[in-house]
Every structure is written in structure tokens, then in C-alpha cells.
Scaffold this motif. Structure first.
Motif, PDB file in Angstrom:
ATOM      1  N   LEU A 127      35.575  41.978  41.139  1.00 46.71           N
ATOM      2  CA  LEU A 127      35.635  42.879  39.983  1.00 46.71           C
ATOM      3  C   LEU A 127      37.085  43.218  39.623  1.00 46.71           C
ATOM      4  N   ASP A 128      37.934  43.406  40.624  1.00 52.01           N
ATOM      5  CA  ASP A 128      39.355  43.660  40.352  1.00 52.01           C
ATOM      6  C   ASP A 128      40.010  42.456  39.683  1.00 52.01           C
ATOM      7  N   ALA A 158      38.427  40.220  37.861  1.00 50.67           N
ATOM      8  CA  ALA A 158      37.874  40.159  36.508  1.00 50.67           C
ATOM      9  C   ALA A 158      38.572  41.148  35.580  1.00 50.67           C
ATOM     10  N   GLN A 159      38.916  42.323  36.093  1.00 52.31           N
ATOM     11  CA  GLN A 159      39.623  43.301  35.267  1.00 52.31           C
ATOM     12  C   GLN A 159      41.032  42.819  34.915  1.00 52.31           C
ATOM     13  N   ARG A 195      40.634  40.171  32.309  1.00 52.88           N
ATOM     14  CA  ARG A 195      40.319  40.825  31.037  1.00 52.88           C
ATOM     15  C   ARG A 195      41.586  41.362  30.373  1.00 52.88           C
ATOM     16  N   ARG A 196      42.431  42.002  31.157  1.00 51.42           N
ATOM     17  CA  ARG A 196      43.668  42.567  30.617  1.00 51.42           C
ATOM     18  C   ARG A 196      44.600  41.463  30.104  1.00 51.42           C
ATOM     19  N   SER A 246      35.975  39.937  27.139  1.00 51.10           N
ATOM     20  CA  SER A 246      35.145  41.044  27.603  1.00 51.10           C
ATOM     21  C   SER A 246      35.089  41.013  29.131  1.00 51.10           C
ATOM     22  N   LEU A 247      34.677  42.118  29.720  1.00 51.06           N
ATOM     23  CA  LEU A 247      34.598  42.183  31.183  1.00 51.06           C
ATOM     24  C   LEU A 247      33.582  41.177  31.707  1.00 51.06           C
ATOM     25  N   TRP A 248      32.459  41.038  31.013  1.00 54.48           N
ATOM     26  CA  TRP A 248      31.438  40.093  31.438  1.00 54.48           C
ATOM     27  C   TRP A 248      31.973  38.670  31.420  1.00 54.48           C
ATOM     28  N   SER A 279      35.087  37.742  31.500  1.00 54.91           N
ATOM     29  CA  SER A 279      36.154  37.643  32.488  1.00 54.91           C
ATOM     30  C   SER A 279      35.583  37.417  33.885  1.00 54.91           C
ATOM     31  N   LYS A 280      34.468  38.094  34.187  1.00 56.57           N
ATOM     32  CA  LYS A 280      33.838  37.914  35.492  1.00 56.57           C
ATOM     33  C   LYS A 280      33.271  36.506  35.626  1.00 56.57           C
TER      34      LYS A 280
END
Length: 91
Positions: free
Chosen positions: A27-28, A30-31, A34-35, A40-42, A44-45
Motif C-alpha cells: 500500500l505504501d 502504491a501511494q 500514485r503520487r 488512481s490508488l486502485w 497504482s496498486k
């Protein structure tokens, strides 16, 4: 009109940032993706789980190294690769 690509001596060689291992903090990672990409976060994951994944393509050396370092700070493995030359320029 055909697109033409010229590599000048003064041009910075474009680089790709490739995520090779997201590590355990998915998750980190993916964030951070995303940045860096604006996805989107989804998405990116999903991108972070489908390794090897090109995170950024055709960026300058400094930006590519900063991106790889940002991913490394959250436990991911990323590498900077030289962007491949277009096929029509190869001999």
C-alpha cells in the motif's frame, strides 16, 4: 507527415523507472506510485503488483533516480534503465 526523432548530443538520454519488487509494504508503494504518476490508488496498486512494471518512461536521469529512491524508501526495489532507441533509428 511522418514523425521524426533526432537524438542530439546535448540531449539527456531518456530513462525508464522499472519496479522490480514491491516488497511487503504494498500500500505504501502504491501511494508513492500514485503520487509520481497521477494514477488512481486502485490503478497504482494494480501496477505495483504486476512486476516488472514501468512506472515512468522517457524521463531525464535525475528524475528517474529520484523516483527510484522514493520507491526504495518505502521498501520497493526499482531500477533505472536507459530508454530503448526507436526502431527506425537502429542501423
Amino acid at each position: 507527415m511522418a514523425d521524426e526523432y533526432f537524438l542530439l548530443v546535448c540531449d539527456d538520454v531518456p530513462n525508464d523507472v522499472v519496479l522490480t519488487d514491491p516488497g511487503i509494504r504494498l500500500l505504501d508503494v502504491a501511494q508513492v506510485v500514485r503520487r509520481l504518476t497521477g494514477l488512481s490508488l486502485w490503478r497504482s496498486k494494480v501496477l505495483a503488483t504486476q512486476v516488472p512494471a514501468v512506472i515512468l518512461a522517457g524521463v531525464p536521469q535525475g528524475e528517474a533516480e529520484a523516483t527510484a529512491m522514493a520507491l526504495a524508501e518505502v521498501g520497493a526495489l526499482a531500477e533505472v534503465r536507459e530508454h530503448p532507441e526507436p526502431d527506425h533509428l537502429k542501423p
